[in-house]
Every structure is written in structure tokens, then in C-alpha cells.
Design a protein around this motif. Structure first.
Motif, PDB file in Angstrom:
ATOM      1  N   VAL A   1       0.806  -1.231   0.000  1.00 14.82           N
ATOM      2  CA  VAL A   1       0.000   0.000   0.000  1.00 14.82           C
ATOM      3  C   VAL A   1       0.833   1.273   0.000  1.00 14.82           C
ATOM      4  O   VAL A   1       0.277   2.365  -0.104  1.00 14.82           O
ATOM      5  CB  VAL A   1      -0.948   0.003   1.224  1.00 14.82           C
ATOM      6  CG1 VAL A   1      -1.941  -1.140   1.150  1.00 14.82           C
ATOM      7  CG2 VAL A   1      -0.148  -0.057   2.526  1.00 14.82           C
ATOM      8  N   ASN A   2       2.145   1.153   0.137  1.00 14.92           N
ATOM      9  CA  ASN A   2       2.974   2.349   0.291  1.00 14.92           C
ATOM     10  C   ASN A   2       3.995   2.406  -0.831  1.00 14.92           C
ATOM     11  O   ASN A   2       5.116   1.892  -0.718  1.00 14.92           O
ATOM     12  CB  ASN A   2       3.678   2.333   1.652  1.00 14.92           C
ATOM     13  CG  ASN A   2       4.199   3.697   2.058  1.00 14.92           C
ATOM     14  OD1 ASN A   2       4.559   4.494   1.202  1.00 14.92           O
ATOM     15  ND2 ASN A   2       4.231   3.955   3.359  1.00 14.92           N
ATOM     16  N   ASP A   3       3.613   3.047  -1.929  1.00 20.67           N
ATOM     17  CA  ASP A   3       4.513   3.157  -3.078  1.00 20.67           C
ATOM     18  C   ASP A   3       5.647   4.156  -2.841  1.00 20.67           C
ATOM     19  O   ASP A   3       6.663   4.125  -3.536  1.00 20.67           O
ATOM     20  CB  ASP A   3       3.722   3.586  -4.322  1.00 20.67           C
ATOM     21  CG  ASP A   3       2.740   2.512  -4.773  1.00 20.67           C
ATOM     22  OD1 ASP A   3       2.991   1.330  -4.475  1.00 20.67           O
ATOM     23  OD2 ASP A   3       1.714   2.868  -5.392  1.00 20.67           O
ATOM     24  N   LYS A   4       5.490   5.014  -1.858  1.00 16.53           N
ATOM     25  CA  LYS A   4       6.526   6.015  -1.595  1.00 16.53           C
ATOM     26  C   LYS A   4       7.749   5.370  -0.937  1.00 16.53           C
ATOM     27  O   LYS A   4       8.893   5.670  -1.283  1.00 16.53           O
ATOM     28  CB  LYS A   4       5.974   7.118  -0.692  1.00 16.53           C
ATOM     29  CG  LYS A   4       6.955   8.233  -0.411  1.00 16.53           C
ATOM     30  CD  LYS A   4       6.323   9.326   0.422  1.00 16.53           C
ATOM     31  CE  LYS A   4       7.322  10.456   0.696  1.00 16.53           C
ATOM     32  NZ  LYS A   4       6.709  11.535   1.508  1.00 16.53           N
ATOM     33  N   LEU A   5       7.503   4.481   0.027  1.00 15.20           N
ATOM     34  CA  LEU A   5       8.615   3.822   0.711  1.00 15.20           C
ATOM     35  C   LEU A   5       9.119   2.604  -0.051  1.00 15.20           C
ATOM     36  O   LEU A   5      10.287   2.241   0.045  1.00 15.20           O
ATOM     37  CB  LEU A   5       8.188   3.403   2.122  1.00 15.20           C
ATOM     38  CG  LEU A   5       7.909   4.540   3.115  1.00 15.20           C
ATOM     39  CD1 LEU A   5       7.457   3.973   4.437  1.00 15.20           C
ATOM     40  CD2 LEU A   5       9.135   5.415   3.303  1.00 15.20           C
ATOM     41  N   TYR A   6       8.232   1.959  -0.822  1.00 14.23           N
ATOM     42  CA  TYR A   6       8.603   0.756  -1.563  1.00 14.23           C
ATOM     43  C   TYR A   6       8.302   0.997  -3.046  1.00 14.23           C
ATOM     44  O   TYR A   6       7.246   0.608  -3.551  1.00 14.23           O
ATOM     45  CB  TYR A   6       7.815  -0.452  -1.031  1.00 14.23           C
ATOM     46  CG  TYR A   6       8.055  -0.695   0.443  1.00 14.23           C
ATOM     47  CD1 TYR A   6       9.142  -1.432   0.863  1.00 14.23           C
ATOM     48  CD2 TYR A   6       7.202  -0.152   1.396  1.00 14.23           C
ATOM     49  CE1 TYR A   6       9.381  -1.648   2.220  1.00 14.23           C
ATOM     50  CE2 TYR A   6       7.434  -0.358   2.750  1.00 14.23           C
ATOM     51  CZ  TYR A   6       8.526  -1.099   3.151  1.00 14.23           C
ATOM     52  OH  TYR A   6       8.760  -1.302   4.499  1.00 14.23           O
ATOM     53  N   SER A   7       9.248   1.665  -3.690  1.00 12.04           N
ATOM     54  CA  SER A   7       9.035   2.091  -5.080  1.00 12.04           C
ATOM     55  C   SER A   7       9.545   1.088  -6.105  1.00 12.04           C
ATOM     56  O   SER A   7       9.216   1.179  -7.292  1.00 12.04           O
ATOM     57  CB  SER A   7       9.702   3.446  -5.319  1.00 12.04           C
ATOM     58  OG  SER A   7      11.095   3.353  -5.049  1.00 12.04           O
ATOM     59  N   MET A   8      10.393   0.144  -5.672  1.00 10.77           N
ATOM     60  CA  MET A   8      10.936  -0.839  -6.602  1.00 10.77           C
ATOM     61  C   MET A   8       9.844  -1.827  -7.018  1.00 10.77           C
ATOM     62  O   MET A   8       8.915  -2.104  -6.259  1.00 10.77           O
ATOM     63  CB  MET A   8      12.109  -1.597  -5.963  1.00 10.77           C
ATOM     64  CG  MET A   8      13.296  -0.730  -5.595  1.00 10.77           C
ATOM     65  SD  MET A   8      14.191  -0.043  -7.011  1.00 10.77           S
ATOM     66  CE  MET A   8      13.546   1.644  -7.039  1.00 10.77           C
ATOM     67  N   ARG A   9      10.002  -2.381  -8.212  1.00  9.42           N
ATOM     68  CA  ARG A   9       8.962  -3.279  -8.739  1.00  9.42           C
ATOM     69  C   ARG A   9       9.135  -4.716  -8.271  1.00  9.42           C
ATOM     70  O   ARG A   9       8.158  -5.396  -7.969  1.00  9.42           O
ATOM     71  CB  ARG A   9       8.964  -3.235 -10.264  1.00  9.42           C
ATOM     72  CG  ARG A   9       8.527  -1.878 -10.815  1.00  9.42           C
ATOM     73  CD  ARG A   9       8.440  -1.933 -12.338  1.00  9.42           C
ATOM     74  NE  ARG A   9       7.996  -0.647 -12.875  1.00  9.42           N
ATOM     75  CZ  ARG A   9       7.790  -0.409 -14.163  1.00  9.42           C
ATOM     76  NH1 ARG A   9       8.026  -1.387 -15.052  1.00  9.42           N
ATOM     77  NH2 ARG A   9       7.379   0.778 -14.584  1.00  9.42           N
TER      78      ARG A   9
END
Length: 364
Positions: free
Chosen positions: A165-173
Motif C-alpha cells: 500500500v505504500n509506493d513512496k517507501l517501496y518504489s521498486m517493482r
């Protein structure tokens, strides 16, 4: 009858005189006291061109003046000095002589006039050796291991809570990259402190952030203190944390000293040297890895040597053990001890004594 009375009176007075004679011997101006000393700066400082000086010499000179006695000082090594006082060849032994139960069996001592401890001196290592010791320091490795494990646990918890749910902290695919991001997040959390409360999307993540904020405050302070201590000591000698660590090292001590007795009683094999100067030379030449001697003596000698440009890399470690009390040595069952002790106590209260202490030990 009167003759008998006079005879008894004369015998009684003679007996009183014999009893009083020894106790007043030090008060007579014509008494010449034989004093022995051995070189132990700053307590006894001897040279070929000047008369002896030092804290113990000052103390004895003041005592002699107080008691009104003449004296002559002769130089001896420690073992010889103790032996000659025990056999009454010398009346007084003056230096940095520790009061011990073993010595008390054959000698008398005055009251203690100086208290110190045993200490360990080492030679500071070069930058490469210091770096090697720091990197191989067990305490440091344990601390780093705890920090990495804690970072992995914290990062793993946040990853499970936030990575979907947190694309800011976990941006890698990729999942592996996100796990690496989680570990980095945990490492930053442990070493730097908590992130902004609003960086996390889940309620559990935000509650955990508040709780960890309290924990990491104390954790970071503890880690900082341990690392600072480890790096500071690593610049001296990371292998020595106290006397128990001397067993696996090449150690030196002065012959027949309390330092040598301490090492022997703790089954620590060591080399013996005739003087403290020889001891310092052996350490500076890396003949030994550590030396044990009285703290006050070591600090004074190393300080004076550094002022002359010598022994620049020698340091006394910040560990003190085995308290030592210095006293003047008297012949066993000496009748003069009480009078000498009264003079000693009086002198220790004088301004001159405190000035002399400052002279030798200020900024030591």
C-alpha cells in the motif's frame, strides 16, 4: 634501712629510664638516623649531581625536623632496602613502598601517606594496527550484529505491513528489491531514529512507529556510548580491558614489587626488570606488550618523558586495580613508630605538604 630505701629508689628510676630511653631516642639532637631510599620518581628522585628530592624525601625531612634528629640517606634497590631495615642495618626506608601483609610480618610501617592503585601501560599502535584491532574487536562486532538483526526485524515488519500500500517507501517493482528497501528502512530506523509518522499508510505501522520512537531513543544512545568506548580504547590496545586480559600477552613488571607479586598471584607469566625506567624502555622497544606498575609512578614518568620528547606513544590505560598504600618502612616492633606517626599526621595537614603534592601531581 635508709640505704635499702635509696637502693630501691635508684633501681626503680633506672628501670623507668630504660623504658623511656627508646621512646625518646628520636628526640635527641645527637641521634643520627640511618635512612635508606631507592629511586622511585616522583617519591624519590635521585641523581649523581644533586641530593635526593621527591615527595617521600620532603615528608621525611619534615618529620626529621619535627623530631629534631640528624640523618644520612643511602641509596639501595628495593629488595636490599627492605632487608636492611628488617635486620636493623637501616632505621628507616623512604620511597614508594607499598604496605602489604607479607612485609608487615618482618617490618613496621608508618601510617599511609599516599594512596594509589596498580595500572597497566601499553604502547599506542599505528593507524593500520589500530584499524585492524577495531575491526576485529569482539564487542564492536557484537554491537554491529545486534544493530543489523534489529534492522532486519524492523524492516521485515514494516515490509509486511506497508509494501502493498505504500509506493513512496517501496518504489521498486521486484519483490527482492522491495525487501532490500525494507532492510534499508529498518537500518535507517535503528541508526537514525523514527521516520515521520505520516510516512506510513497502515494504522499498525503508525502505532509501531510511535512505540519504536521511544525504544530507539535509548537504543541509539546505548549504541553510541559503546561504539565511542570501543573506538577510543581501540586506539590504545583493543585486547586489554583489565588485568585478566594480560594472561595471553608479554607482560613486564619491576622485580620484587607489588606489581610482580600481583601478577604471580594471578598466575600471569611476566618478565622482571630492575627498574621502572627499564620497564618503560622495554615497552617502548616492544620487548613487552604491556607493563604493570603503580598508577602514580607510571603517569608521572610517562608525563615527564613526553615533555622531553620521549615515549610519545606510551599511555596508561583507564583501568585501576589493587589499591596501594605507601608508608615509611621501620624496623620491626619499632619503639619510634608512634612519635613518627604523630609527626607524619601533623605534616600531612600542613600547607607545605599540599603544595608539594601539587608540585608533583598537578595535571598528571
Amino acid at each position: 634501712m635508709r640505704a635499702v630505701h635509696h637502693t630501691l629508689l635508684f633501681a626503680y628510676l633506672s628501670f623507668i629510664y630504660l623504658l623511656a630511653g627508646p621512646s625518646t631516642a628520636y628526640a635527641a639532637n645527637d641521634v643520627n638516623v640511618k635512612v635508606g631510599s631507592y629511586h622511585c620518581p616522583p617519591f624519590v628522585i635521585e641523581s649523581e649531581t644533586e641530593k635526593p628530592s621527591g615527595l617521600s624525601i620532603y615528608l621525611w625531612e619534615q618529620i626529621a625536623a619535627e623530631l629534631g634528629v640528624e640523618f644520612e640517606i643511602s641509596h639501595h634497590e628495593l629488595g636490599e632496602l627492605l632487608e636492611q631495615v628488617s635486620t636493623n642495618t637501616l632505621n628507616i626506608g623512604v620511597s614508594c613502598i607499598s604496605i602489604t601483609p607479607e612485609r608487615e610480618e618482618i617490618l613496621d610501617f608508618s601510617h599511609s601517606f599516599y594512596e594509589t592503585h596498580l595500572a597497566i601501560a601499553v604502547k599506542q599502535q599505528g593507524y593500520l594496527s589500530s584499524l585492524k584491532n577495531i575491526l576485529t574487536n569482539k564487542k564492536l562486532l557484537i554491537v554491529l550484529g545486534i544493530a543489523f538483526v534489529a534492522a532486519g526485524v524492523v524492516g521485515g515488519i514494516y515490509y509486511l505491513l506497508e509494501h502493498r500500500v505504500n509506493d513512496k517507501l517501496y518504489s521498486m517493482r521486484s519483490k527482492r528489491a522491495k525487501m532490500i528497501e525494507g532492510f534499508i528502512l529498518g537500518l535507517l530506523f535503528i541508526t537514525k531514529g523514527p521516520f515521520n509518522y505520516y510516512e506510513f499508510k497502515t494504522l499498525t505501522g503508525r502505532v509501531l512507529t510511535v512505540l519504536l520512537a521511544i525504544f530507539t531513543t535509548f537504543f541509539i544512545a546505548s549504541i553510541t556510548a559503546i561504539l565511542a568506548s570501543t573506538f577510543t580504547l581501540g586506539l590504545l590496545n583493543s585486547d586489554i580491558k583489565g588485568p585478566n586480559d594480560l594472561a595471553n600477552l608479554r607482560v613486564g613488571a619491576k622485580a620484587e614489587s607489588t606489581s610482580s607479586l600481583f601478577l604471580t598471584s594471578h598466575s600471569i607469566v611476566h618478565q622482571s626488570f630492575e627498574s621502572t625506567n627499564d620497564l618503560l624502555k622495554a615497552l617502548d622497544n616492544e620487548q613487552v606488550e604491556a607493563i604493570v606498575a603503580d598508577d602514580a609512578v607510571l603517569k608521572y614518568l610517562i608525563k615527564m618523558a613526553k615533555e622531553s620528547g620521549n615515549y610519545e606513544s606510551l599511555s596508561v590505560l583507564p583501568y585501576q586495580f589493587e589499591k596501594q598504600n605507601y608508608g615509611l618502612v621501620l624496623e620491626n616492633n619499632s619503639p619510634h613508630r608512634e612519635k613518627l606517626n604523630r609527626a607524619l599526621l601533623k605534616i600531612r595537614q600542613s600547607p607545605g605538604w599540599h603544595q608539594t603534592l601539587n608540585k608533583y601531581f598537578a595535571d598528571k
